[in-house]
Design an enzyme around this catalytic site. Structure first.
Site, PDB file in Angstrom:
ATOM      1  N   ASP A 189      34.087  48.601  13.491  1.00  9.74           N
ATOM      2  CA  ASP A 189      32.741  48.197  13.897  1.00  9.74           C
ATOM      3  C   ASP A 189      32.442  46.755  13.487  1.00  9.74           C
ATOM      4  O   ASP A 189      31.823  45.996  14.246  1.00  9.74           O
ATOM      5  CB  ASP A 189      31.700  49.138  13.289  1.00  9.74           C
ATOM      6  CG  ASP A 189      31.791  50.552  13.865  1.00  9.74           C
ATOM      7  OD1 ASP A 189      32.362  50.687  14.962  1.00  9.74           O
ATOM      8  OD2 ASP A 189      31.303  51.487  13.219  1.00  9.74           O
ATOM      9  N   ASP A 215      36.636  53.308  10.590  1.00  7.44           N
ATOM     10  CA  ASP A 215      35.623  53.072  11.618  1.00  7.44           C
ATOM     11  C   ASP A 215      34.731  51.885  11.257  1.00  7.44           C
ATOM     12  O   ASP A 215      34.366  51.081  12.122  1.00  7.44           O
ATOM     13  CB  ASP A 215      34.757  54.321  11.812  1.00  7.44           C
ATOM     14  CG  ASP A 215      35.536  55.455  12.473  1.00  7.44           C
ATOM     15  OD1 ASP A 215      36.643  55.194  12.979  1.00  7.44           O
ATOM     16  OD2 ASP A 215      35.027  56.593  12.482  1.00  7.44           O
ATOM     17  N   CYS A 274      16.853  92.868  54.118  1.00  8.57           N
ATOM     18  CA  CYS A 274      17.035  91.633  53.363  1.00  8.57           C
ATOM     19  C   CYS A 274      16.364  91.738  51.997  1.00  8.57           C
ATOM     20  O   CYS A 274      15.186  92.111  51.914  1.00  8.57           O
ATOM     21  CB  CYS A 274      16.455  90.453  54.140  1.00  8.57           C
ATOM     22  SG  CYS A 274      16.516  88.882  53.229  1.00  8.57           S
ATOM     23  N   CYS A 286      12.828  83.630  56.803  1.00  7.49           N
ATOM     24  CA  CYS A 286      13.203  84.078  55.457  1.00  7.49           C
ATOM     25  C   CYS A 286      13.268  82.869  54.523  1.00  7.49           C
ATOM     26  O   CYS A 286      13.936  81.873  54.825  1.00  7.49           O
ATOM     27  CB  CYS A 286      14.550  84.790  55.501  1.00  7.49           C
ATOM     28  SG  CYS A 286      15.152  85.334  53.883  1.00  7.49           S
ATOM     29  N   LYS A 296      50.820  70.230  33.715  1.00  8.81           N
ATOM     30  CA  LYS A 296      49.959  69.785  34.814  1.00  8.81           C
ATOM     31  C   LYS A 296      48.508  69.807  34.331  1.00  8.81           C
ATOM     32  O   LYS A 296      47.947  70.863  34.097  1.00  8.81           O
ATOM     33  CB  LYS A 296      50.135  70.686  36.035  1.00  8.81           C
ATOM     34  CG  LYS A 296      49.373  70.218  37.255  1.00  8.81           C
ATOM     35  CD  LYS A 296      49.696  71.112  38.446  1.00  8.81           C
ATOM     36  CE  LYS A 296      48.949  70.622  39.687  1.00  8.81           C
ATOM     37  NZ  LYS A 296      47.498  70.710  39.555  1.00  8.81           N
TER      38      LYS A 296
END
Length: 681
Positions: A39, A35, A416, A439, A122
């Protein structure tokens, strides 16, 4: 660094090194450099390009994330249609598919040639079409409706497993690659943890998260989500002499060009080997770092693929063999009742969190009063949960043998749960509703619908913001949204000066949304996005629609009597009339720029389905069953309830059942809702 001429060789060398290192790391999972080395080389390339901008090329690794956020995405017509796949759910359906393609092959083709198939897992993600010219990525487009999609090239460039430049010294003049962008499970979980910490809503599943990520206007956000990509289809110009002759060769060629190709694939001779591959991955797929919901089976030889061609919707030479919806047991701890924007009351089971199809699930719908009664559910029961359509969790059944002694029976309420007013259930439908227009739950749902992407598309106005605005009585109508001040927003939780200013700006922008989106946003029952557009094209001004009698509305091509009555009743209510007046004064678009259709277009629709018999199965995206039936009948067709050899088309929605299975076995053409609307137009 002396001059562009003396540095160009070094820039090309750096670019090539970094491209090959990225392919080894992201495409092959086999890093070829540390890495720190990568870089250092990357920073050196940045330095060269900063000093000599004329050396920057579109395929440079430094161009993966850059530029400002886009204002919107452009619609692009696919060079080659991006078809969806026909589904099969067991060996019998797979055999029926094989029999259909064998019957459909061209005369004179060698019928004794044994079928060779390629099986690929898939991937549960979002399809992309990538275009390369002279080996360089020039465009990335979403699947869309298969004919056209949205160009999202800056976002595609952030996906590091997609090469910006092909790994070949002799690229074809153009090349198009299809594949699936997806979120690995670990990345998806990390994103949801971050959203939890920031107080943002969690993504429902990796597929939705991937699709939503690709449509972000800011490519920096896309880059932060760390999408991945598998390539699976290749298209080349006809003049290219040496091209793959089979799907297996095409996958190998894609790999050589620098694409990540799923290693979990197999060449199979006959359906027996296909079934073995499918069965092997039925359990092994749960150990994969990404989600898969089935196996794609393709005829290997491109000559056979070209000979078979396509139906109106699917390639005849490929099929998706799907795994059954995953089911898991869960112990229910509580039953709650949710009230939606139409007043529909839905029972929802809450249970101990379980892993289901790659996501953590703790709630599942029970649909309605009748379903709750049929299940004989009690608090404390162990239930079997699955994902309906692989998206919405639902309770399939109860395991009464595991019912504890202290289980508590549950009943559907008569009042309700939000406003405590009596509930109502029509004899014509299974849904129980709150019919109190005051409501707060209904009003919150109406606001959520108004600000949604398909309606006014107001970014930053999510459910948590709406809850606060309604609970604190800051807004009492849709129009009040456009009277909000910075001071009012700054009093809400998690709002700062910048977020408040952005929301005010988003509200102002929404005033420019066209009349048909405003009409859809009003949330009139039975009026979906498609019907709203149809009505807005016919009734150019809101006054024209508000004053129209039901029979005039019903005469519009595609609009039936049920929709017409619903629209007529909505505009008769004084409260709604006041809302329209307020929206006009606030500057919203309640008039269409397009002219009225001619009288012949409105009153005498064409008859493209004359003599055709159609069966409807499943839940359609925007149309009710009656709306779809009315559209078919106005186009001259006839809707029947059962599938037979005399059926011309089957209109398929979500959660389609035995009718779909029978249609597939008989080889009857299938239509989606958009395809039906396109056909009749």
């Amino acid at each position: 660094m002396n001059s562009p001429d003396s540095s160009s060789d070094r820039v090309r060398e750096l670019r090539s090194l970094l491209q090959r290192a990225a392919h080894a790391y992201y495409g092959l999972d086999a890093p070829i450099m540390e890495d720190a080395v990568y870089d250092r080389l990357y920073r050196e390339l940045e330095a060269w390009e900063e000093r000599y901008p004329e050396l920057i090329t579109p395929d440079s690794p430094t161009q993966r994330v850059g530029g400002s956020p886009a204002d919107r995405f452009e619609s692009v017509v696919h060079r080659i249609p991006l078809y969806s796949l026909e589904n099969a759910f067991n060996l019998e359906e797979l055999q029926a598919w094989e029999q259909r393609w064998q019957r459909a092959r061209s005369e004179g083709q060698d019928s004794d040639q044994p079928p060779e198939y390629v099986c690929e897992l898939k991937i549960d993600g979002s399809a992309l079409a990538l275009s390369y010219e002279q080996g360089v990525l020039v465009r990335g487009v979403t699947r869309g409706d298969g004919t056209q999609g949205e160009e999202i090239t800056p976002n595609v460039k952030t996906i590091r497993s997609i090469p910006l430049k092909l790994l070949t010294d002799n690229p074809p003049p153009w090349l198009e690659v299809r594949g699936e962008a997806f979120l690995p499970i670990s990345t998806f979980e990390a994103i949801n943890q971050e959203r939890d910490q920031q107080g943002e809503p969690r993504f429902a599943n990796p597929r939705n998260a991937a699709a939503g990520t690709l449509r972000q206007l800011d490519p920096r956000i896309v880059a932060s989500r760390r999408l991945d990509f598998f390539a699976y289809t290749l298209h080349l110009p006809e003049e290219v002499l040496e091209t793959p002759e089979t799907q297996w060769e095409a996958l190998e060629y894609l790999h050589q060009l620098g694409f990540r190709v799923n290693p979990n694939r197999q060449w199979c001779q006959g359906l027996g080997e296909v079934q073995q591959f499918f069965d092997t991955w039925d359990s092994a797929r749960h150990e994969l770092p990404y989600l898969t919901d089935g196996v794609v089976v393709k005829l290997n030889a491109f000559s056979q693929q070209r000979s078979l061609g396509f139906t109106q919707k699917f390639p005849r030479w490929a099929v998706a063999l799907k795994y059954p919806a995953e089911e898991v047991p869960a112990r229910m701890s509580r039953l709650v009742f949710q009230v939606g924007r139409t007043g529909a009351v839905t029972p929802v089971a809450e249970f101990e969190p379980v892993q289901l199809a790659g996501t953590t699930v703790a709630r599942a719908t029970l649909h309605n009063r009748d379903r709750l009664k049929d299940l004989d559910l009690q608090v404390g029961d162990t239930v079997i949960v699955r994902k309906a359509g692989e998206i919405i969790p639902e309770v399939v059944r109860v395991l009464p043998e595991l019912r504890p002694a202290d289980a508590v029976p549950v009943t559907f309420p008569d009042r309700c749960p939000v406003c405590d007013q009596p509930l109502f259930q029509s004899v014509e439908e299974a849904v129980t509703r709150c019919i109190n227009t005051s409501c707060s739950a209904i009003f919150k749902g109406a606001l959520i619908h108004w600000v949604s992407r398909g309606a006014l598309d107001i970014d930053g106005m999510g459910p948590k913001v709406i809850d606060q605005l309604v609970d604190r009585q800051v807004v009492s109508s849709i129009a009040d949204l456009y009277r909000l001040t910075l001071e009012q927003l700054l009093e809400l939780d998690r709002f700062g000066q910048k977020s408040a200013e952005k929301l005010i700006a988003a509200l102002d922008r929404s005033k420019t949304q066209p009349w048909h989106r405003v009409l859809y946003g009003l949330g009139i029952r039975h009026v979906g996005a498609v019907n709203a557009k149809t009505l807005a094209q016919t009734f150019r001004r809101v006054q024209d629609l508000a004053q129209a009698p039901p029979e005039t509305i019903a005469a519009v091509y595609g609009i039936g009597s049920e929709i017409a009555e619903s629209v007529f009743r909505w505009f008769q209510l004084p409260k709604n009339q006041d809302l329209i007046t307020n929206l006009q004064h606030l500057g919203l678009q309640l008039e269409a720029p397009t002219p009225l259709p001619s009288e012949s277009d409105t009153l005498t629709p064409p008859q493209p389905l004359r003599g055709k018999t159609i069966v409807i199965t499943g839940t359609l995206p925007t149309l009710s069953r009656e709306e779809a039936k009315a559209i078919v009948e106005k186009a001259g067709g006839k809707v029947t309830s059962s599938v037979s050899k005399k059926t011309d088309y089957v209109l398929v929605g979500a959660d389609a059942g035995s009718k779909l299975t029978k249609a597939e076995s008989l080889g009857i053409p299938l239509l989606s809702e958009p395809e039906l609307l396109a056909l009749i137009q």
